[in-house]
Each structure stands twice: as structure tokens, then as C-alpha cells.
Design a protein around this motif. Structure first.
Motif, PDB file in Angstrom:
ATOM      1  N   TYR A   1       4.333   2.864  -2.271  1.00 53.15           N
ATOM      2  CA  TYR A   1       5.170   3.130  -1.098  1.00 53.15           C
ATOM      3  C   TYR A   1       4.965   4.559  -0.622  1.00 53.15           C
ATOM      4  O   TYR A   1       4.880   4.818   0.579  1.00 53.15           O
ATOM      5  CB  TYR A   1       6.664   2.895  -1.391  1.00 53.15           C
ATOM      6  N   GLU A   2       4.837   5.474  -1.580  1.00 52.18           N
ATOM      7  CA  GLU A   2       4.613   6.879  -1.187  1.00 52.18           C
ATOM      8  C   GLU A   2       3.313   7.000  -0.390  1.00 52.18           C
ATOM      9  O   GLU A   2       3.225   7.742   0.585  1.00 52.18           O
ATOM     10  CB  GLU A   2       4.563   7.786  -2.438  1.00 52.18           C
ATOM     11  N   GLN A   3       2.303   6.229  -0.833  1.00 55.63           N
ATOM     12  CA  GLN A   3       1.025   6.291  -0.130  1.00 55.63           C
ATOM     13  C   GLN A   3       1.112   5.667   1.274  1.00 55.63           C
ATOM     14  O   GLN A   3       0.583   6.206   2.240  1.00 55.63           O
ATOM     15  CB  GLN A   3      -0.039   5.578  -0.965  1.00 55.63           C
TER      16      GLN A   3
ATOM     17  N   GLN B   1       6.650   2.168  -6.351  1.00 55.60           N
ATOM     18  CA  GLN B   1       6.943   3.534  -5.935  1.00 55.60           C
ATOM     19  C   GLN B   1       5.705   4.291  -5.435  1.00 55.60           C
ATOM     20  O   GLN B   1       5.662   4.775  -4.315  1.00 55.60           O
ATOM     21  CB  GLN B   1       7.592   4.284  -7.121  1.00 55.60           C
ATOM     22  N   LYS B   2       4.638   4.321  -6.257  1.00 55.89           N
ATOM     23  CA  LYS B   2       3.452   5.111  -5.883  1.00 55.89           C
ATOM     24  C   LYS B   2       2.811   4.536  -4.611  1.00 55.89           C
ATOM     25  O   LYS B   2       2.407   5.263  -3.710  1.00 55.89           O
ATOM     26  CB  LYS B   2       2.443   5.110  -7.033  1.00 55.89           C
TER      27      LYS B   2
ATOM     28  N   ASP C   1       3.736   5.520   3.071  1.00 57.31           N
ATOM     29  CA  ASP C   1       4.499   6.448   3.889  1.00 57.31           C
ATOM     30  C   ASP C   1       3.640   7.636   4.328  1.00 57.31           C
ATOM     31  O   ASP C   1       3.709   8.093   5.472  1.00 57.31           O
ATOM     32  CB  ASP C   1       5.716   6.943   3.093  1.00 57.31           C
ATOM     33  N   ALA C   2       2.785   8.088   3.396  1.00 58.33           N
ATOM     34  CA  ALA C   2       1.915   9.224   3.732  1.00 58.33           C
ATOM     35  C   ALA C   2       0.915   8.819   4.828  1.00 58.33           C
ATOM     36  O   ALA C   2       0.632   9.594   5.749  1.00 58.33           O
ATOM     37  CB  ALA C   2       1.177   9.692   2.486  1.00 58.33           C
TER      38      ALA C   2
ATOM     39  N   SER D   1       2.601  -1.482  -1.156  1.00 57.45           N
ATOM     40  CA  SER D   1       3.768  -0.611  -0.932  1.00 57.45           C
ATOM     41  C   SER D   1       5.009  -1.098  -1.675  1.00 57.45           C
ATOM     42  O   SER D   1       6.078  -0.547  -1.519  1.00 57.45           O
ATOM     43  CB  SER D   1       4.047  -0.485   0.568  1.00 57.45           C
TER      44      SER D   1
ATOM     45  N   SER E   1      -6.297   3.818  -4.208  1.00 61.57           N
ATOM     46  CA  SER E   1      -5.346   4.934  -4.065  1.00 61.57           C
ATOM     47  C   SER E   1      -6.098   6.268  -4.023  1.00 61.57           C
ATOM     48  O   SER E   1      -5.688   7.185  -3.314  1.00 61.57           O
ATOM     49  CB  SER E   1      -4.294   4.906  -5.177  1.00 61.57           C
TER      50      SER E   1
END
Length: 893
Positions: free
Chosen positions: A476-478, A473-474, A480-481, A470, A434
Motif C-alpha cells: 500500500y505504501e508503494q 502494508q508495504k 500510495d507513493a 496494495s 517492489s
């Protein structure tokens, strides 16, 4: 021209002048004369039997003429000899040879080089035996101590070694030993020559024999290695490059020869990997991948990693003259030139478990020290894994931390290195993933385009793990980014970044598959925006990204809101690109994926697409015999792409394609394609035949026997291994036809069985898919014609059952087992000798979904249990491994 006499042939002044005049016109850049006319005139002269004598005379003796004219005569002579030498009269052959030999020592280097080339061609055509004087003349020159003579003979010899090395390593009647034995000691001697040209030519010549390794070289391999180490620090870069090439080749084909000296070789390679000459460094850099590929013990290399890795990293920075630096300045508004377009290769459809491997597109790009160093780091990371991280990571971190515009190349190289080890070192990098991704995403917006493009690539190397994480939560945010970051770059104004972002996005799509569904609308908006603004070369990559998206999300795509974004621009392009334009290929491929993904949702677009494919195939088949009336040049790729799109349509629409097929002449066109001489056309044609057999066999009916005959022929060819994909698809298509037309298949059943049995019996050397398809098709034929197949059971039962037990559970495997049950009912004794193998095949099922087939298999096993009395059944059971016995308990035996 003069009538040919014997050895006393003399040119006529008149002819000599004319030919020299023509040659002069041919080579002069300013000459107003029409070049094709000169060429025709020279062709006309070629009809005269002694024309080549004139050319030899001009090359060898026209002292008053310019070197350029003499060279032109020599090159024309070389080309003429390639086609005419064997038909020439012996007297003319002899004259030409006698003129060439004295020129080995010509004062002019260009003349010597041209003569060397011609001599190599003559030896290629007539062998050493056909020119006994050549050996002695060469030896005299090599031993003469006159530089011109030594260089001339060495030049000719090096060309023979390069073009036809085996000729010197053969027995020549009348010679006590092979020519290579005579030359090798002299070549080794030249390693120590004060003249760089002789050191280079002699070493290059010996290197040509590493692959063949004649006994003469093997016997003096220590002398060779001693010579290589002696040349290791040669002042001439060309020579150092050849020393590196020798070590790389030796480690590829004869690693045992180097093993005693390995530490010295590695020390040397580390040194030249930093050579001031880039070509030498590149040749040295090939050594590391070759070492790993040779499966030598990694221990030896391990201790050098702390010294090797920093060298690789410093060589991974862009060189100042790298062509990519200039390309990276190109703005998107600049149209592509034709030479910017890579050659593209469409992979024909293949029905089976293992697809042909996709090669990276790098074959078109120039190989250089940067790419070779990154490839070496990739290979090392796969061999040594996380062990390299303690050396590597501090360097990467230091380079990434370098600030200021002038350090951008170091930052870029660090991102490249991170991507290069992204596969091999994933275990060690995974806990920090990450942080790595969080670090890469801002680099997607860097001011330097080449940092933006490499960050796309490196991110794609981690895409599998970005997708894997993904779920929370964290993560998935990554995900998506990363997704949004790549989409932004797809709309970059720089062509190089567009290309990298699109390719990286296609990789992410493959990994993410249905995870993309919630983001489909925004993805399509970006891709279609790119579709509107890209130039030709990158447009192909957008097509690929759209096709990959369709493959990834499948039926999710079939919603009006998505189709309204996706289809209008594609349909507009479809109308804009003419049938003879190669830009149509990626569009056809893209439609293939969309048709398969949308299924019956594609119906509204199907008719014009279907019709255009038919038209293209028709036009191309005409162009093959008559390009003038077809109006286009023949190119089989148009046929292959059209057949594959028709397959995609058939798969997508299912029986919905029936009305289109019934109103077309597809059946006759397809039969013609099945008989094409190009294997990739046949491969796609049989894939379509199988697809059509599944959904509308009735339209193949009128020519069924022809389709079956031609399909059977593909399996019965001495060159099976060369056309394995054709055989594979033909075999599958026969099986699909069999279960639809049932008894009508009977005329070819035995022909096909006689081809399938050898494939099953020699399975180990063959492609896995072909073996699986052969097993399934044999079973399907047995199911529809058990009376024809079962009398021959004992010939193939064992190898067939072995193949069946390798196949994963699916409908096709069910059909094959229906065939097995049908045969056993018709001829129970035929399987007795292979009963153990049959039990293993039955046990290979995870579960038989069809209740009816499950019961048939039960009956077969119970039948044998009753048939085998007096402990014979138990004896058979005791030959099975415990897991197999457990699986059979499902069938109550």
C-alpha cells in the motif's frame, strides 16, 4: 482556339501565348495577380474541347519555355484528364497520347517524371487495351541502353505498378501473355544496373507485386530472392531500404518463400538494423514484429536474441534530431498552436459485452527507429517471455547506472525498455517489482523532462501489479507513493511531462477503481489545479483523467466535499466554450462519465446540461441543410457527443429525467438522428433510444411505430458487417421497447424476427455482442407476443439456444428465458427437435435469481419429461455431457 482537326492538330500562336502567360502567373511566387482569378480563367479555358491538347503541346514541345511552365501544364493536364478523359473525342485522346510517348526519353528529368505520372493516369482510365502503343514504346525504351529513355520508361512503369498493379497482371486481348510476364525479366535485369535510379525503380516496382503474387513472380521467386541478396549491400540507401521492405512484406504475406533462407535473412536484418542510414535501420527493424506476427517457429529466432536485443536497445535512445527533444524544452506557459492539437476521435456509445478497442494515440506522432525498436522489444517479450531477461537486464542495469548529464539518453532508453517488456516478462520481473517501482519513483523527479515523462509511462505499465499488491502494508505504501508521484508530475511545468503523467494516471485509475476512494480529495485537488493551468492540448487529457476517475469510483464521488472541488471549474469552462468549438467534445465526454457516476446526485446540474445538448443537436441538424442560418459549419461529432451525454444523463438520473424529456422536443430530434446517413450518429441515437425506453417510454409513444420501423431497418441491410454497431444498438433498443410497450410491438415482431434469425444462424462470422443482443431481443419479443413467434420456433430454436447458452447471467438473460417458457407453453412441439440444445441453454445458468422464472423453467422441463415416454426422455438425457446433467438436477428432473 482552333477547330479540332484530326491527327494534324496544331495549336494557334495566340492561344498558346495566353495559356503560357497564365501558367507563368500561376507558378510565380511574386506575381501580384489574384491566384483564384487565374484559376477561374484556366477553368474557363477548360471548356474548350482542345484545351488539353494545348497543355500536352506545351509539356512536350514548348522548348523555349521554362521547365517549370511545362511541368505546370503537365500537372494541370493530369488533373483535367482525371475528370474529362472518358468524355474526350478519340482524336483528342490520340493526340495527347502521341505527344506523351516521345517524352518518355526527354532530356529533363522533371519532364520525364511528369509524363510518367500522366501516363499512369491514362492507363488507370483507359486500361492497357486502350493504348496498345504504350507497351511497345516502353519496351523499346527499356531495351535502348540510353539512360534517359530507360529512366523515363521505368518511372512511368513504376507509377503504374504502384497505382494499378493488377492492370499488368491481366490478360490483354491480342497479347500472347500478360504484360507482367514481359516486364518482369527486364525488371530483374535492372537489379544489376550500374545506375542507382534504375535499381531503385525496378526493385520498387517488383515489390508492389508481393501482395498480389502473380504466377509470373511466384514462378521466378528464386530469381527475385537472388536479386534481393545481390542488392543487400547496395551503396544507395534507398535501395537497401527497399530490400528490407521486400523481406518484411514477404514474411507478412508469403513466409514460406523465405523459410529455406531464413537464417541468411535474419543475419542480414541484424546487420542493416545497425545501418548508418536511419530510414534503412527503421525498415529493417519492422522485420522483428513481422516475424513474430507471421507465427513462424520462434526457435529460429531464439538463437539470435543475444545479438538482436542489444541492437534494439541501442536504437531506443533518442536520436539527436528527434523532434521530441525540441518539444521537451517547451514550457507550460507557451500556448499551443493549432497544429499541436491531435485529431481526436469520439467512440460512439455501444451497448454490449465487447466494446470497440481503444487505439493508442500514437497514430498522430511520427513513427521512428526509437518507437519501432521499443515496439519490437514489446512483441519479442510477448513471444519469448522471461527468456529474454538474462540478455536484457544486464544492459538495462548498465544503462541505468550510467552517471553524468551526457548519459541521460541511455538512462531514458533503459526506462523505456523496462516499460516495453513490462507485459511480456511480468512473471520474471514480478519478484523484483517492489525494487523496480522503488527505483522508478525517484526518477519521476529527475532533472531531465524526458526521463520524468518516460518514468510515468513505465510506471503505468506496471500499475495492475502495483494495485494488486496494495493489500498489505508495504504494497500500500508503494501504491500510495506511485499515486502521489504521478499527481506531482501532473503539476509539472513541462507540457510533455504533464501529458505523460495524466495518461499514466488514467491507466492507474482504471486498475485501482474503488481503491482510489480514500485519496479522492487529494486527487481532485491535483486534477482541478491542472485543469486551471494546462494549455488546450493537455487539457483534453485532464478531461479524460477526470472522466476515468468518475468511471472508476462511481457513486463515491457523490459527496458535497468532492463536488465542491470538481464542479465549479467544469461549470465555468462549460459556460466559456461556445457551441461551435471542438474543445467542447472532451468536456461533453467528461460530463457523461460524471453524470453516470453521480446518478441522481447529478440532478442539481442536469437541466442546463440537458438543454444545451438539445440546442447543439438542433443547431447541427439545421447546419446540415443550411449552415448560413445555423451560423456554424456542420460537424456530426457534436451530435454524437451530445446524444451520448444525454444517454449518460438518462442512465444517471433514471426516471428523474422524465420531466426534462417531457418539456423538450427530444423525441422528434432523436427520430431524425435515428435516420441520419452517418452510421456513428445512428449508433448513438439507438443507444439513447434504448436508454429512454427503460426509464420513460411514455414520451416516445406518439412516434413509436416510426422508431420501431427505422430500428428494424438497421437489422435488414445487405451491408450489415459495415454497420454492425448500429445494428447492435438498434436490436437492443427494440428489446427494451418491447418489454415496456408489450402488445403494441406486435406490428413489427415478424419483420424483426426474420432479421434476427439469420444473424443467429450465421453467428460465427459476426460480432459477439450483436449475437447476444439478437438472442435477447428475440426472447423479449417471444415473451410479449408468444402467439406470433411460437409458430416459427423450429426454424430458429437450435441456433437461438446455442446463443443463449453463451450469455452471462443477468436481467436481460432472464427476460429471454421468460420468452422461451412462453413459447414452449404456446407450442410445445416446436422445441422437440432442439431439446438437447434447450437443455444446454438452461444449464448455462449459474443460478436463476428470479424464483418465479426458476419455477417456470422447472415446469418446462417436467412437461417434456412427461411428454416423452418410452425412453425418449432418457435418450435425450444421455446425449448431454455430465456437467450439463448436474446443472439440470437443480430443476428436479
Amino acid at each position: 482556339m482552333a477547330a479540332a482537326g484530326s491527327a494534324s492538330w496544331q495549336p494557334q500562336e495566340e492561344g498558346l501565348k495566353e495559356i503560357c502567360g497564365l501558367l507563368e502567373q500561376q507558378i510565380s511566387p511574386s506575381s501580384s495577380a489574384d491566384k483564384s482569378q487565374i484559376w477561374q480563367q484556366l477553368q474557363h479555358y477548360s471548356q474548350f474541347p482542345d484545351f488539353n491538347n494545348y497543355l500536352a503541346f506545351i509539356l512536350a514541345r514548348a522548348e523555349g519555355k521554362s521547365v517549370e511552365i511545362r511541368q505546370a501544364a503537365g500537372l494541370l493536364l493530369k488533373n483535367n484528364l482525371r475528370t474529362a478523359y472518358k468524355m474526350m473525342s478519340p482524336a483528342h485522346q490520340q493526340y495527347i497520347k502521341s505527344e506523351l510517348l516521345p517524352c518518355l526519353g526527354a532530356a529533363d528529368k522533371h519532364i520525364r517524371s511528369t509524363v510518367g505520372t500522366i501516363i499512369s493516369v491514362v492507363v488507370q482510365l483507359g486500361g492497357i487495351l486502350g493504348w496498345p502503343e504504350l507497351l511497345q514504346a516502353s519496351i523499346n525504351c527499356l531495351d535502348s541502353n540510353d539512360l534517359n529513355h530507360m529512366e523515363g520508361a521505368m518511372d512511368a512503369l513504376s507509377k503504374i505498378c504502384e497505382d494499378i498493379p493488377q492492370v499488368l497482371d491481366s490478360d490483354v486481348p491480342g497479347l500472347a501473355e500478360r504484360p507482367i510476364n514481359i516486364f518482369l525479366p527486364r525488371l530483374f535485369q535492372f537489379f544489376q544496373s550500374p545506375h542507382a535510379s534504375l535499381r531503385k525503380l525496378s526493385l520498387g516496382s517488383v515489390n508492389q507485386y508481393i501482395m498480389l503474387m502473380p504466377s509470373a513472380l511466384y514462378a521466378s521467386v528464386d530469381k527475385y530472392l537472388h536479386g534481393l541478396f545481390g542488392l543487400a549491400n547496395d551503396p544507395a540507401a534507398e535501395v537497401r531500404k527497399l530490400v528490407c521492405a521486400a523481406f518484411v512484406q514477404l514474411i507478412e504475406v508469403r513466409p514460406s518463400v523465405l523459410e529455406p533462407h531464413m537464417k541468411n535473412v535474419i543475419e542480414y536484418m541484424l546487420q542493416v538494423n545497425k545501418d548508418t542510414d536511419d530510414e534503412v535501420a527503421l525498415e529493417a527493424c519492422e522485420f522483428w514484429s513481422a516475424y513474430c506476427d507471421a507465427q513462424l517457429p520462434p526457435e529460429i529466432l531464439r538463437e539470435y536474441l543475444p545479438r538482436l536485443i542489444p541492437i534494439l536497445l541501442s536504437n531506443m535512445a533518442y536520436a539527436d534530431d528527434d523532434e521530441s527533444l525540441a518539444e521537451a524544452e517547451e514550457d507550460e506557459s507557451l500556448p499551443d498552436r493549432d497544429q499541436d492539437l491531435k485529431p481526436r476521435f469520439h467512440t460512439s456509445r455501444f451497448h454490449g459485452s465487447e466494446d470497440a478497442e481503444d487505439d493508442d494515440d500514437d497514430s498522430f506522432n511520427v513513427w521512428n527507429l526509437r518507437k519501432c525498436s521499443a515496439a519490437a522489444l514489446d512483441v519479442l517479450s510477448n513471444v519469448f517471455g522471461d527468456e529474454i531477461l538474462p540478455t536484457l537486464m544486464p544492459i538495462i542495469q548498465a544503462k541505468l547506472a550510467a552517471t553524468g548529464d551526457e548519459a541521460w539518453k541511455d538512462r531514458e532508453a533503459a526506462v523505456l525498455a523496462l516499460g516495453a517488456v513490462g507485459e511480456g516478462c511480468i512473471n520474471g520481473l514480478y519478484p523484483h517489482l517492489s525494487e523496480i517501482v522503488a527505483f522508478l519513483i525517484p526518477l519521476l523527479d529527475d532533472k531531465f523532462p524526458l526521463i520524468r515523462s518516460i518514468s510515468c509511462w513505465t510506471l503505468s505499465r506496471f500499475s495492475k501489479y502495483i494495485v494488486q499488491d496494495s493489500g498489505h502494508q508495504k504494497g500500500y505504501e508503494q501504491f500510495d507513493a506511485a499515486l502521489m508521484g504521478l499527481l506531482r508530475r501532473i503539476l509539472d511545468t513541462n507540457k510533455r511531462v504533464q501529458e505523460a503523467a495524466c495518461s499514466a494516471f488514467a491507466t492507474l485509475e482504471e486498475e485501482a477503481a474503488e481503491e482510489l476512494a480514500p485519496r479522492l480529495e487529494v486527487i481532485l485537488q491535483h486534477l482541478m489545479c491542472a485543469f486551471g493551468k494546462y494549455q488546450r492540448r493537455n487539457l483534453r487529457i485532464v478531461y479524460d483523467a477526470i472522466g476515468t476517475l468518475a468511471d472508476a469510483v462511481g457513486g463515491e464521488l457523490n459527496q458535497p466535499v468532492y463536488l465542491e472541488i470538481l464542479m465549479p471549474p467544469l461549470i465555468a469552462k462549460w459556460h466559456q466554450v461556445p457551441n461551435s468549438d471542438k474543445d467542447l467534445f472532451p468536456l461533453l465526454e467528461c460530463f457523461t462519465s460524471i453524470a453516470q457516476a453521480l446518478g441522481t446526485g447529478f440532478t442539481q446540474f442536469a437541466q442546463p446540461v440537458f438543454q444545451r445538448c438539445i440546442n447543439i443537436i438542433q443547431t447541427q441538424q439545421l447546419a446540415k441543410v443550411d449552415p448560413v442560418s445555423a451560423g456554424v459549419q456542420y460537424d456530426k461529432e457534436f451530435i454524437v457527443c451530445s446524444l451520448d451525454l444525454l444517454s449518460g444523463l438518462t442512465e444517471g438520473l433514471g426516471s428523474g429525467i422524465e420531466s426534462l424529456v417531457s418539456q423538450s422536443n427530444l423525441r422528434d430530434l432523436l427520430l431524425q438522428c435515428c435516420m441520419d446517413d452517418a452510421s456513428d450518429v445512428r449508433q448513438s441515437a439507438f443507444a439513447l433510444l434504448g436508454d429512454l425506453a427503460r426509464v420513460c417510454p411514455v414520451h416516445l409513444h406518439r412516434r413509436l411505430s416510426e422508431f420501431l420501423d427505422i430500428a428494424a431497418k438497421q437489422l435488414n441491410t445487405p451491408k450489415l458487417k459495415e454497420t454492425i454497431s448500429v445494428a447492435n444498438n438498434a436490436c437492443w433498443a427494440i428489446g427494451e421497447l418491447a418489454i415496456k410497450v408489450r402488445q403494441e410491438i406486435s406490428p413489427i415482431v415478424m419483420t424483426v424476427i426474420s432479421c434476427l434469425v439469420p444473424i443467429l444462424q450465421h453467428a460465427e462470422g459476426l460480432n459477439k455482442s450483436l449475437v447476444e443482443n439478437s438472442a435477447i431481443t428475440l426472447g423479449r419479443l417471444a415473451w410479449v407476443c408468444p402467439d406470433l413467434v411460437s409458430p416459427h420456433m423450429e426454424h430458429f430454436m437450435q441456433s437461438w439456444c446455442i446463443a443463449l447458452s453463451m450469455i452471462r447471467d443477468d436481467i436481460e438473460k432472464e427476460d429471454a428465458f421468460r420468452g422461451l417458457c412462453a413459447m414452449v407453453r404456446a407450442n410445445p412441439s416446436g422445441a422437440l427437435s432442439s431439446l438437447v440444445f434447450m437443455c444446454k441453454a438452461i444449464a448455462s445458468w449459474h443460478e436463476i435469481r428470479s424464483e418465479e422464472l426458476h419455477n417456470e423453467v422447472c415446469q418446462v422441463l417436467h412437461g417434456y419429461k412427461q411428454m416423452l415416454r418410452n425412453g425418449a426422455w432418457d435418450q435425450c438425457m444421455s446425449a448431454l455431457e455430465p456437467p450439463v446433467k448436474d446443472k439440470l438436477s437443480k430443476y428436479q428432473v
